[in-house]
Structures are given as C-alpha cells and as structure tokens.
Design a protein around this motif. Structure first.
Motif, PDB file in Angstrom:
ATOM      1  N   VAL A 245      19.857 -50.659  30.906  1.00 41.12           N
ATOM      2  CA  VAL A 245      20.832 -50.639  29.739  1.00 41.12           C
ATOM      3  C   VAL A 245      21.360 -51.805  29.790  1.00 41.12           C
ATOM      4  N   GLN A 246      22.133 -52.264  30.933  1.00 44.04           N
ATOM      5  CA  GLN A 246      22.635 -53.349  31.031  1.00 44.04           C
ATOM      6  C   GLN A 246      21.872 -54.554  30.755  1.00 44.04           C
ATOM      7  N   GLN A 247      20.637 -54.527  30.833  1.00 45.46           N
ATOM      8  CA  GLN A 247      19.903 -55.843  30.506  1.00 45.46           C
ATOM      9  C   GLN A 247      19.854 -55.849  29.118  1.00 45.46           C
ATOM     10  N   ASP A 248      19.571 -54.952  28.511  1.00 45.50           N
ATOM     11  CA  ASP A 248      19.458 -54.627  27.051  1.00 45.50           C
ATOM     12  C   ASP A 248      20.614 -55.197  26.391  1.00 45.50           C
ATOM     13  N   GLU A 249      22.074 -54.931  26.737  1.00 38.56           N
ATOM     14  CA  GLU A 249      23.051 -55.320  26.307  1.00 38.56           C
ATOM     15  C   GLU A 249      23.246 -56.827  26.602  1.00 38.56           C
ATOM     16  N   LEU A 250      22.896 -57.306  27.860  1.00 39.10           N
ATOM     17  CA  LEU A 250      23.186 -58.831  28.015  1.00 39.10           C
ATOM     18  C   LEU A 250      22.497 -59.567  26.876  1.00 39.10           C
ATOM     19  N   ILE A 251      21.123 -59.167  26.769  1.00 42.35           N
ATOM     20  CA  ILE A 251      20.109 -59.746  25.611  1.00 42.35           C
ATOM     21  C   ILE A 251      20.854 -59.681  24.304  1.00 42.35           C
ATOM     22  N   THR A 252      21.281 -58.630  24.050  1.00 40.12           N
ATOM     23  CA  THR A 252      22.179 -58.591  22.550  1.00 40.12           C
ATOM     24  C   THR A 252      23.387 -59.446  22.463  1.00 40.12           C
ATOM     25  N   ILE A 253      24.078 -59.410  23.546  1.00 39.29           N
ATOM     26  CA  ILE A 253      25.191 -60.456  23.544  1.00 39.29           C
ATOM     27  C   ILE A 253      25.005 -61.839  23.645  1.00 39.29           C
ATOM     28  N   VAL A 254      23.796 -62.291  24.546  1.00 38.34           N
ATOM     29  CA  VAL A 254      23.748 -63.707  24.620  1.00 38.34           C
ATOM     30  C   VAL A 254      23.205 -64.363  23.334  1.00 38.34           C
ATOM     31  N   GLU A 255      22.850 -63.600  22.383  1.00 39.46           N
ATOM     32  CA  GLU A 255      22.105 -64.157  21.218  1.00 39.46           C
ATOM     33  C   GLU A 255      23.436 -64.655  20.296  1.00 39.46           C
ATOM     34  N   SER A 256      24.495 -64.066  20.710  1.00 35.64           N
ATOM     35  CA  SER A 256      25.697 -64.331  19.718  1.00 35.64           C
ATOM     36  C   SER A 256      26.854 -64.899  20.300  1.00 35.64           C
ATOM     37  N   CYS A 257      27.004 -64.975  21.695  1.00 34.14           N
ATOM     38  CA  CYS A 257      28.065 -65.364  22.340  1.00 34.14           C
ATOM     39  C   CYS A 257      27.837 -66.786  22.647  1.00 34.14           C
ATOM     40  N   GLU A 258      28.936 -67.434  23.136  1.00 34.81           N
ATOM     41  CA  GLU A 258      29.060 -69.022  23.420  1.00 34.81           C
ATOM     42  C   GLU A 258      29.318 -69.050  25.040  1.00 34.81           C
ATOM     43  N   GLU A 259      29.120 -67.855  25.560  1.00 33.45           N
ATOM     44  CA  GLU A 259      29.385 -67.951  27.225  1.00 33.45           C
ATOM     45  C   GLU A 259      28.379 -68.918  27.665  1.00 33.45           C
ATOM     46  N   GLU A 260      28.956 -69.629  29.052  1.00 32.90           N
ATOM     47  CA  GLU A 260      27.897 -70.493  29.785  1.00 32.90           C
ATOM     48  C   GLU A 260      27.770 -70.041  31.163  1.00 32.90           C
ATOM     49  N   ASP A 261      28.457 -69.219  31.477  1.00 32.52           N
ATOM     50  CA  ASP A 261      28.317 -68.760  32.963  1.00 32.52           C
ATOM     51  C   ASP A 261      27.963 -67.226  33.088  1.00 32.52           C
ATOM     52  N   GLU A 262      27.347 -66.853  33.995  1.00 27.20           N
ATOM     53  CA  GLU A 262      26.908 -65.352  34.182  1.00 27.20           C
ATOM     54  C   GLU A 262      28.029 -64.623  34.283  1.00 27.20           C
ATOM     55  N   GLY A 263      29.107 -65.096  35.078  1.00 29.69           N
ATOM     56  CA  GLY A 263      30.231 -64.115  35.207  1.00 29.69           C
ATOM     57  C   GLY A 263      30.815 -63.460  34.027  1.00 29.69           C
ATOM     58  N   SER A 264      31.090 -64.677  33.017  1.00 31.67           N
ATOM     59  CA  SER A 264      31.774 -64.213  31.732  1.00 31.67           C
ATOM     60  C   SER A 264      30.822 -63.395  31.032  1.00 31.67           C
ATOM     61  N   LEU A 265      29.428 -63.566  31.125  1.00 33.50           N
ATOM     62  CA  LEU A 265      28.611 -62.965  30.161  1.00 33.50           C
ATOM     63  C   LEU A 265      28.618 -61.598  30.751  1.00 33.50           C
ATOM     64  N   ILE A 266      28.461 -61.149  32.006  1.00 36.63           N
ATOM     65  CA  ILE A 266      28.693 -59.792  32.561  1.00 36.63           C
ATOM     66  C   ILE A 266      29.890 -59.071  32.184  1.00 36.63           C
ATOM     67  N   LEU A 267      30.762 -59.685  32.001  1.00 34.91           N
ATOM     68  CA  LEU A 267      31.964 -58.991  31.497  1.00 34.91           C
ATOM     69  C   LEU A 267      32.093 -58.543  30.185  1.00 34.91           C
ATOM     70  N   LEU A 268      31.080 -59.009  29.379  1.00 35.66           N
ATOM     71  CA  LEU A 268      30.964 -58.429  28.136  1.00 35.66           C
ATOM     72  C   LEU A 268      29.889 -57.223  28.113  1.00 35.66           C
ATOM     73  N   SER A 269      29.218 -56.701  29.067  1.00 40.97           N
ATOM     74  CA  SER A 269      28.454 -55.754  29.007  1.00 40.97           C
ATOM     75  C   SER A 269      29.173 -54.284  29.293  1.00 40.97           C
ATOM     76  N   PRO A 270      29.161 -53.542  28.818  1.00 45.19           N
ATOM     77  CA  PRO A 270      29.845 -52.046  28.935  1.00 45.19           C
ATOM     78  C   PRO A 270      29.274 -51.648  29.994  1.00 45.19           C
ATOM     79  N   ALA A 271      28.038 -51.456  30.186  1.00 49.70           N
ATOM     80  CA  ALA A 271      27.322 -50.698  31.328  1.00 49.70           C
ATOM     81  C   ALA A 271      27.588 -51.465  32.439  1.00 49.70           C
ATOM     82  N   ALA A 272      27.761 -52.645  32.643  1.00 49.88           N
ATOM     83  CA  ALA A 272      28.112 -53.272  33.878  1.00 49.88           C
ATOM     84  C   ALA A 272      29.657 -53.044  34.283  1.00 49.88           C
ATOM     85  N   GLN A 273      30.447 -52.972  33.208  1.00 55.42           N
ATOM     86  CA  GLN A 273      31.936 -52.687  33.591  1.00 55.42           C
ATOM     87  C   GLN A 273      31.995 -51.258  34.061  1.00 55.42           C
TER      88      GLN A 273
END
Length: 437
Positions: A245-273
């Motif tokens: 689930v969090q992998q699918d969320e990360l794929i969806t998020i990364v297509e539209s976000c401007e984050e450049e590091d993993e930590g910031s990207l992970i914070l956007l995953s509801p499942a990871a939180q």
C-alpha cells in the motif's frame, strides 16, 4: 551436522538451498568487495538506519559488506540453518510432536526454504555481470535486514522454547520475514520493468522504508515474545499489506510532487504515517507494563497469544474494506480489552488502575461497540428499543471518529483506522502519565 544425519526431507531441502545461497554470497563478495565504500546516502536514503549502529557496522566498508558472518553462518549447512539446534530439534520429525503439529512443521520448513530460495534468486542474476550493479548492493543490504530480523525473532522463540508449547503462534511470529521477502522480490521485478526515473525512485524508497519498518517491529516483538499463559489458538490468516500500500502511495505521490529526498517523500504517505503511530502505540504499551512491574503489580497488558499476534500483525495491517477493518478492530480488542483484564480491566481505578470508567475510557467502549454491535455480532438483537439504541450508539461512534455515515469505501475505513490509532495513542499516554505522576 551433515545432511545424511537428517531424515526429514524438508530440512534437507532447506539446508541444501542454504548452502547454494551461501556460495552465491561468497561469489558476490569476490566481485564487489573492492568497489563498495560504505553507504551512499544520496541514493540509498539509509539515514533512518542510524538507530541500528550494529547493522551499519556490518554494512560498512571496513567489514567489506558481503563478509557478514552471521548471514553466512545462519544460512550455511554447518550452522543447521539458524544456529539454534534446540529449535530444529523441536521442529524435526524426531521430536515427538503431536500429529496435529506435523502440518505446521512442514509448513514452517516449506516457508523457510522458499525464503532462502528467493534470496538466492535475487542475488544470482547479478553475479554474471562483470561490474557489480547498484541493484546487487541494494539486495545485499536487504538480505542483511532480513537475516537480522529472522535471526533475532528465532533466537527469542528458541530461548523461551515456544515452538514446543505453541507452534501455530511461532508460525505467525515469523510471518513478517515472509511478507518482507515476498515484497522485496516483487519490487525488484517492478524495478526491472520500470522506464520512469521517478517511479524507480519511489520503488527504491519503498524498499528502504520496509527495511526500517522490519527492523523496528522486530525490536519491539523481541521485547514482548514469551510463552503466553493462555491456551488460545492462533487466529486465521490475514493479509499484511503495508509495504504494498505505501509503495503504491509513493508512486502516486512522486508523479506530482517536487520532493528531492526520501524522508520528505515518506512523510506524504498515509500508510507510512499510520505505521509510525502503531510503532508509538507498542512503545507505550511496553512502557506501561514496565512501570507497573517495577511497582510489583501485574502487567497492564498481559502478553496473551492474541496480544502477541496483534504485536506481530498490527504494524503491517492497513484496512481497506469491512473485512480487514474487522481484523484491525479484533487486534485492538484483544490488546486493549482482553489482555487488560476483560471484565476486570486493570487500568480502571476500581481494579487498582488509574483511569475513570466514565471519563477516560471512550476509546475502549468505542472499539468494544464496533466489534460487538457491528463487525463480529449483529446489532439487530433484543427488544426493538435495544436495537434502535445499538444503531444510534454505532452512529455516534462513527461521528466520534470523524465520519457521518456508514463506512463503505476504502477511504472511509482508512479514516477510521487513522482516527483509532490516534485515540489509542492518547489513551496510552493518559495511562502512562497517571502511572508516573
């Protein structure tokens, strides 16, 4: 101990595949040991692993990455799989297990064998490449995490001799290593097919995230594994979907976000939180138990069979429909209600605890009502006035958790899940604060 001394064909199979994997790692070491110099955090994002200095030591250049003796010993034939002869004797055909345990024994052998074979498959294709690939380095790191987790849980199981007492529970406790192995295999298949740099980054991030989560949950689980006092049977098989689930969320998020590091990207995953909240919940449970034991009182949350299962499965469980949400509520009910004394809840003041039944326990009555009047039992029982009251109370519980209607879609169950995790954390913090004040 040579293979010939084992009559059990399953164990022979495991040991033979272990030997092959051992050879594969030795071959990999000969190719890459001169070229790997520590961990490049620019692409691995391993900063979260700094909490595990012993692991970082293993994967540092000084130890040559692939010269991890624990892995090679644990999966070699000389060490008899996990270097725990007592455990293997307990699960061997010579141990005199009851007939009903034979299937569990065979399933465990088959599962462990499959995991070893999977890691062998992951390593082998990269060995034919003259220059070691980044993927091989990543697989090596992942394999260390898998070995560390499986070894630590198995060691604790062996120390309390749990297999001979509750083999079905053992099978459940070892499930995260299987979930992780399957996830790593499928993710590398997706990486091979990926043509997008962003998607590949999301896939790699999901691997690093799962590594960290496996290490963290293992640490908690090892601290709580014991022989339960009850004789409960393990519950049915459930889907542990967090990594997917969090992998699918990360794929969806990364297509539209401007984050450049993993930590910031992970914070956007509801499942990871959500995982972070579950982690905090178990930290608080262990702290509450420790405080009461130091006061020479009973553990606030007794380590029953079902509580141990909850500790194993809750971190990996992401409800997506009514069925999986019911599994989630079951684990909360087993942890916060049954393991706390059921009809004599140890956290209540009238039973020697610190909480007021009417003021402090809305969370407890919520999970009890959701389970007993909706998910596991029918609300349409009793007199008509009682039935109406049950439905009215159920509506009130939904509103308390942030939705104004019966949950239907995945987003509704995910919202209920997150709301209950926050309430559980607040509930435990309240107990702990009153215990130490």
């Amino acid at each position: 101990m040579p293979f010939e001394q084992f009559n059990d064909s399953y164990l022979k199979n495991i040991l033979q595949n272990s030997e092959n994997l051992n050879k594969a790692y030795t071959s990999a070491f000969s190719k890459v040991s001169e070229q790997i110099r520590g961990i490049d955090q620019r692409f691995t994002g391993r900063a979260r692993l700094l909490a595990y200095p012993d692991l970082l030591e293993e994967i540092s250049s000084k130890l040559r990455l692939f010269a991890f003796p624990e892995l090679l010993q644990n999966i070699s034939s000389k060490s008899r799989l996990f270097a725990f002869p007592e455990l293997l004797q307990n699960i061997s055909s010579k141990s005199g297990l009851m007939p009903q345990y034979k299937l569990i024994q065979n399933n465990l052998y088959t599962d462990l064998n499959k995991q070893i074979f999977t890691w062998q498959k992951l390593v082998q294709p990269s060995l034919d490449i003259f220059q070691p690939s980044r993927q091989l380095k990543e697989i090596a790191l992942a394999s260390i995490v898998w070995d560390k987790s499986l070894t630590e849980v198995t060691r604790q199981i062996q120390e309390v001799n749990l297999f001979s007492k509750n083999p079905t529970l053992v099978q459940n406790l070892l499930k995260p290593s299987r979930v992780y192995t399957d996830f790593v295999e499928k993710t590398y298949q997706r990486l091979e097919q990926s043509t997008s740099e962003k998607v590949s980054w999301a896939l790699e991030t999901s691997l690093h995230l799962a590594e960290d989560q496996l290490l963290t949950t293992t640490k908690t689980l090892v601290n709580i594994i014991t022989v339960p006092a009850d004789d409960e049977f393990s519950s049915c098989e459930i889907d542990l979907l967090l990594p997917i689930v969090q992998q699918d969320e990360l794929i969806t998020i990364v297509e539209s976000c401007e984050e450049e590091d993993e930590g910031s990207l992970i914070l956007l995953s509801p499942a990871a939180q959500a995982y972070e909240e579950v982690k905090r919940i178990w930290e608080l449970i262990l702290q509450c138990n420790e405080v009461t034991q130091i006061k020479e009182q009973k553990e606030m949350f007794k380590p029953t069979t079902k509580l141990l299962e909850a500790c194993t499965n809750l971190p990996w469980l992401i409800p997506q429909d009514k069925g999986s949400f019911a599994d989630f509520i079951d684990y909360f009910y087993f942890t916060f209600y049954e393991a706390a004394g059921k009809d004599n809840l140890r956290f209540l003041t009238k039973y020697g605890g610190v909480l007021d039944e009417k003021v402090d326990c809305d969370f407890i009555w919520c999970i009890k009502h959701l389970r007993n009047k909706w998910l596991r039992h029918d609300a349409d029982h009793g007199k008509e006035t009682d039935i109406k009251k049950s439905w009215k109370d159920l509506s009130d519980k939904f509103k308390w958790l942030g939705i104004n209607h019966t949950p239907i879609r995945e987003e509704h169950f995910r919202k209920l899940h997150r709301s209950l995790l926050k309430e559980a954390e607040s509930f435990l913090e309240k107990i702990l604060e009153k215990l130490i004040s």
